[in-house]
Design a protein around this motif. Structure first.
Motif, mmCIF file in Angstrom:
data_model
loop_
_atom_site.group_PDB
_atom_site.id
_atom_site.type_symbol
_atom_site.label_atom_id
_atom_site.label_comp_id
_atom_site.label_asym_id
_atom_site.label_seq_id
_atom_site.Cartn_x
_atom_site.Cartn_y
_atom_site.Cartn_z
ATOM 1 N N HIS A 268 -14.400 8.276 -1.179
ATOM 2 C CA HIS A 268 -12.923 7.201 -0.396
ATOM 3 C C HIS A 268 -12.170 6.421 -1.231
ATOM 4 C CE1 HIS A 268 -16.534 5.357 -2.162
ATOM 5 N NE2 HIS A 268 -16.077 4.020 -1.727
ATOM 6 N N ARG A 269 -12.501 6.303 -2.521
ATOM 7 C CA ARG A 269 -11.693 6.263 -4.210
ATOM 8 C C ARG A 269 -11.059 6.876 -3.959
ATOM 9 N NH1 ARG A 269 -15.638 3.205 -8.046
ATOM 10 N NH2 ARG A 269 -13.325 2.281 -8.452
ATOM 11 N N HIS A 270 -10.629 7.944 -3.516
ATOM 12 C CA HIS A 270 -9.128 9.090 -3.873
ATOM 13 C C HIS A 270 -8.524 8.680 -2.773
ATOM 14 C CE1 HIS A 270 -7.720 11.775 -6.287
ATOM 15 N NE2 HIS A 270 -7.995 12.192 -6.463
ATOM 16 N N PRO A 271 -7.242 8.641 -3.415
ATOM 17 C CA PRO A 271 -6.291 8.732 -2.417
ATOM 18 C C PRO A 271 -6.155 9.936 -1.454
ATOM 19 C CG PRO A 271 -5.019 8.487 -4.196
ATOM 20 C CD PRO A 271 -6.197 8.245 -3.824
ATOM 21 N N ARG A 272 -5.690 11.173 -2.122
ATOM 22 C CA ARG A 272 -5.760 12.032 -2.454
ATOM 23 C C ARG A 272 -6.958 12.855 -1.757
ATOM 24 N NH1 ARG A 272 -3.593 15.975 -5.054
ATOM 25 N NH2 ARG A 272 -2.237 16.528 -3.851
ATOM 26 N N CYS A 273 -7.535 12.674 -0.941
ATOM 27 C CA CYS A 273 -8.762 13.595 -0.021
ATOM 28 C C CYS A 273 -8.530 13.850 1.091
ATOM 29 C CB CYS A 273 -10.467 12.285 -0.259
ATOM 30 S SG CYS A 273 -11.560 13.583 0.420
ATOM 31 N N PHE A 274 -8.394 15.062 1.492
ATOM 32 C CA PHE A 274 -7.662 15.623 2.346
ATOM 33 C C PHE A 274 -8.683 16.350 2.922
ATOM 34 C CE2 PHE A 274 -4.459 15.290 -0.600
ATOM 35 C CZ PHE A 274 -2.958 14.943 0.573
ATOM 36 N N VAL A 275 -9.027 16.837 4.385
ATOM 37 C CA VAL A 275 -9.876 17.291 5.223
ATOM 38 C C VAL A 275 -8.774 18.335 6.130
ATOM 39 C CG1 VAL A 275 -9.975 15.807 7.391
ATOM 40 C CG2 VAL A 275 -11.950 17.662 6.944
ATOM 41 N N THR B 263 -8.823 5.199 -9.153
ATOM 42 C CA THR B 263 -9.142 6.024 -8.815
ATOM 43 C C THR B 263 -9.542 6.474 -9.646
ATOM 44 O OG1 THR B 263 -8.057 6.700 -7.541
ATOM 45 C CG2 THR B 263 -9.004 8.664 -7.501
ATOM 46 N N PRO B 264 -11.226 7.290 -9.940
ATOM 47 C CA PRO B 264 -12.040 7.868 -10.900
ATOM 48 C C PRO B 264 -11.194 8.224 -11.683
ATOM 49 C CG PRO B 264 -14.009 6.631 -8.711
ATOM 50 C CD PRO B 264 -12.149 6.540 -8.589
ATOM 51 N N PRO B 265 -11.255 8.647 -12.950
ATOM 52 C CA PRO B 265 -10.466 10.163 -12.810
ATOM 53 C C PRO B 265 -11.022 10.920 -12.902
ATOM 54 C CG PRO B 265 -11.011 8.677 -15.432
ATOM 55 C CD PRO B 265 -11.620 7.621 -14.443
ATOM 56 N N GLU B 266 -12.432 11.275 -13.437
ATOM 57 C CA GLU B 266 -13.704 12.688 -13.192
ATOM 58 C C GLU B 266 -13.528 13.228 -11.854
ATOM 59 O OE1 GLU B 266 -15.967 8.777 -13.234
ATOM 60 O OE2 GLU B 266 -13.971 9.538 -13.930
ATOM 61 N N LEU B 267 -12.678 12.272 -11.268
ATOM 62 C CA LEU B 267 -12.914 13.192 -9.499
ATOM 63 C C LEU B 267 -11.748 13.817 -9.707
ATOM 64 C CD1 LEU B 267 -13.296 10.111 -7.268
ATOM 65 C CD2 LEU B 267 -15.213 11.888 -7.712
ATOM 66 N N GLY B 268 -10.430 14.198 -10.004
ATOM 67 C CA GLY B 268 -9.754 15.264 -10.301
ATOM 68 C C GLY B 268 -8.562 14.961 -9.781
ATOM 69 N N SER B 269 -7.413 15.786 -9.688
ATOM 70 C CA SER B 269 -6.517 15.418 -8.881
ATOM 71 C C SER B 269 -6.941 15.260 -6.724
ATOM 72 C CB SER B 269 -5.337 16.683 -9.195
ATOM 73 O OG SER B 269 -5.882 17.425 -8.809
ATOM 74 N N GLY B 270 -7.818 15.587 -6.429
ATOM 75 C CA GLY B 270 -7.549 15.285 -5.630
ATOM 76 C C GLY B 270 -8.864 16.360 -5.031
ATOM 77 N N TRP B 271 -8.887 16.918 -4.041
ATOM 78 C CA TRP B 271 -9.739 16.831 -2.649
ATOM 79 C C TRP B 271 -9.484 17.760 -1.696
ATOM 80 C CZ3 TRP B 271 -15.585 17.768 -4.583
ATOM 81 C CH2 TRP B 271 -15.529 17.655 -5.834
ATOM 82 N N LEU B 272 -10.610 18.683 -1.419
ATOM 83 C CA LEU B 272 -9.608 19.813 0.491
ATOM 84 C C LEU B 272 -10.859 19.817 0.979
ATOM 85 C CD1 LEU B 272 -7.812 20.649 2.898
ATOM 86 C CD2 LEU B 272 -7.248 22.546 1.374
ATOM 87 N N VAL B 273 -11.485 19.512 2.029
ATOM 88 C CA VAL B 273 -12.413 19.662 3.077
ATOM 89 C C VAL B 273 -12.073 20.570 3.762
ATOM 90 C CG1 VAL B 273 -14.626 18.547 3.753
ATOM 91 C CG2 VAL B 273 -13.817 17.079 1.847
ATOM 92 N N LEU B 274 -13.084 21.407 3.626
ATOM 93 C CA LEU B 274 -12.755 22.486 5.144
ATOM 94 C C LEU B 274 -14.239 22.577 5.588
ATOM 95 C CD1 LEU B 274 -10.912 25.269 3.050
ATOM 96 C CD2 LEU B 274 -9.711 24.084 5.330
ATOM 97 N N LEU B 275 -13.982 22.243 7.285
ATOM 98 C CA LEU B 275 -15.248 22.686 8.483
ATOM 99 C C LEU B 275 -14.898 22.999 9.665
ATOM 100 C CD1 LEU B 275 -16.328 19.295 8.661
ATOM 101 C CD2 LEU B 275 -14.400 19.391 8.457
ATOM 102 N N GLU B 276 -15.918 23.363 10.406
ATOM 103 C CA GLU B 276 -15.290 22.579 11.797
ATOM 104 C C GLU B 276 -15.904 21.865 12.043
ATOM 105 O OE1 GLU B 276 -16.442 26.843 14.278
ATOM 106 O OE2 GLU B 276 -17.549 27.303 12.433
ATOM 107 N N SER B 277 -14.743 20.964 13.088
ATOM 108 C CA SER B 277 -15.169 20.211 13.831
ATOM 109 C C SER B 277 -14.585 19.676 15.249
ATOM 110 C CB SER B 277 -14.430 18.843 13.140
ATOM 111 O OG SER B 277 -14.541 17.398 13.175
#
Length: 253
Positions: A143-150, A104-118
């Motif tokens: 897509h290279r970050h295992p801690r990308c959540f929606v 995982t590229p380090p500049e992507l941080g510790s993780g991401w949370l995506v919020l949206l209506e689907s």
């Protein structure tokens, strides 16, 4: 021999400084009298007599019923988010759990949370809007970050058990559990629920935000809107780059 000048011509010559010695034209003869009858002037209608003072005093003044104003207590920000549109927030789903954390590229941080209506809350990457969301996140290399959540917001289905919880409680729990470096809020509906603001989407996109616990958040267009308005994709990419830049500047990134 004399010149026959009318009044207009005499005035023009005088204006030019030319002295006019010709005699003034004779006055026009008076119009002959006509046999038409003079217009008849009708008398003005008599004014309605005012009511006697005693009668006016006896008549009761008109009354209007006024309802006492009721002041409802202003809802707290948490209550406003919980009541916004009756939406429910589903538990976060890991989008790319197969990603290698060591790559995982380090500049992507510790993780991401995506919020949206689907339209497909149980499968946020399904359908055309889900495919576009996947393309957006892959362009950011998430897509290279295992801690990308929606986490999706959706309306409860009538006749079915409600899935999810009020957005305020669900978001707080997700932030406490995941500790994301960035919350990406896609769409006006999600932005109003998450931020508790009634500002238009253009103003919400103009700057970064901070949630109650200090987590930064960036607002952009949702994929469903981008499918209807492809010309907005360039502006959406600018928003995503702003979110990446904010995470890159965080300590330890």
């Amino acid at each position: 021999m004399s010149l026959e000048l009318d009044a207009r011509q005499r005035a023009m010559l005088l204006e030019m400084g030319v002295t006019v010695w010709a005699p003034a034209p004779a006055a026009a003869p008076a119009a002959p009298p006509t046999n038409e009858a003079a217009p008849v002037t009708r008398p003005a209608p008599a004014a309605t007599p005012a009511r006697p003072a005693a009668q006016a005093a006896a008549a009761p003044p008109p009354t209007t019923r006024r309802q006492a104003p009721t002041q409802a207590a202003a809802p707290t920000p948490a209550a406003a988010m919980a009541q916004a549109g009756g939406l429910l927030l589903r538990p976060p789903i890991a989008l790319y759990p197969q990603a290698d954390p060591t790559a995982t590229p380090p500049e992507l941080g510790s993780g991401w949370l995506v919020l949206l209506e689907s339209p497909t809350p149980a499968e946020p990457l399904a359908g055309d809007s889900g495919q576009l969301l996947d393309n957006m996140l892959r362009a950011m290399r998430l897509h290279r970050h295992p801690r990308c959540f929606v986490a999706t917001l959706s309306q409860p289905q009538p006749g079915r058990p409600a899935e999810g919880e009020p957005p305020a409680a669900g978001l707080q729990q997700a932030l406490t559990t995941l500790r994301p470096a960035m919350v990406l809020v896609l769409g006006l509906g999600a932005a109003r629920v998450v931020l508790g603001s009634r500002e238009p989407l253009g103003r919400l996109r103009a700057s970064a935000h901070q949630l109650a616990d200090g987590t930064p958040a960036v607002v952009s267009y949702d994929p469903a809107y981008l499918l209807r308005a492809p010309e907005a994709k360039a502006a959406a990419w600018i928003d995503l780059c702003r979110a990446l830049a904010l995470v890159r500047r965080q300590p330890g990134a």
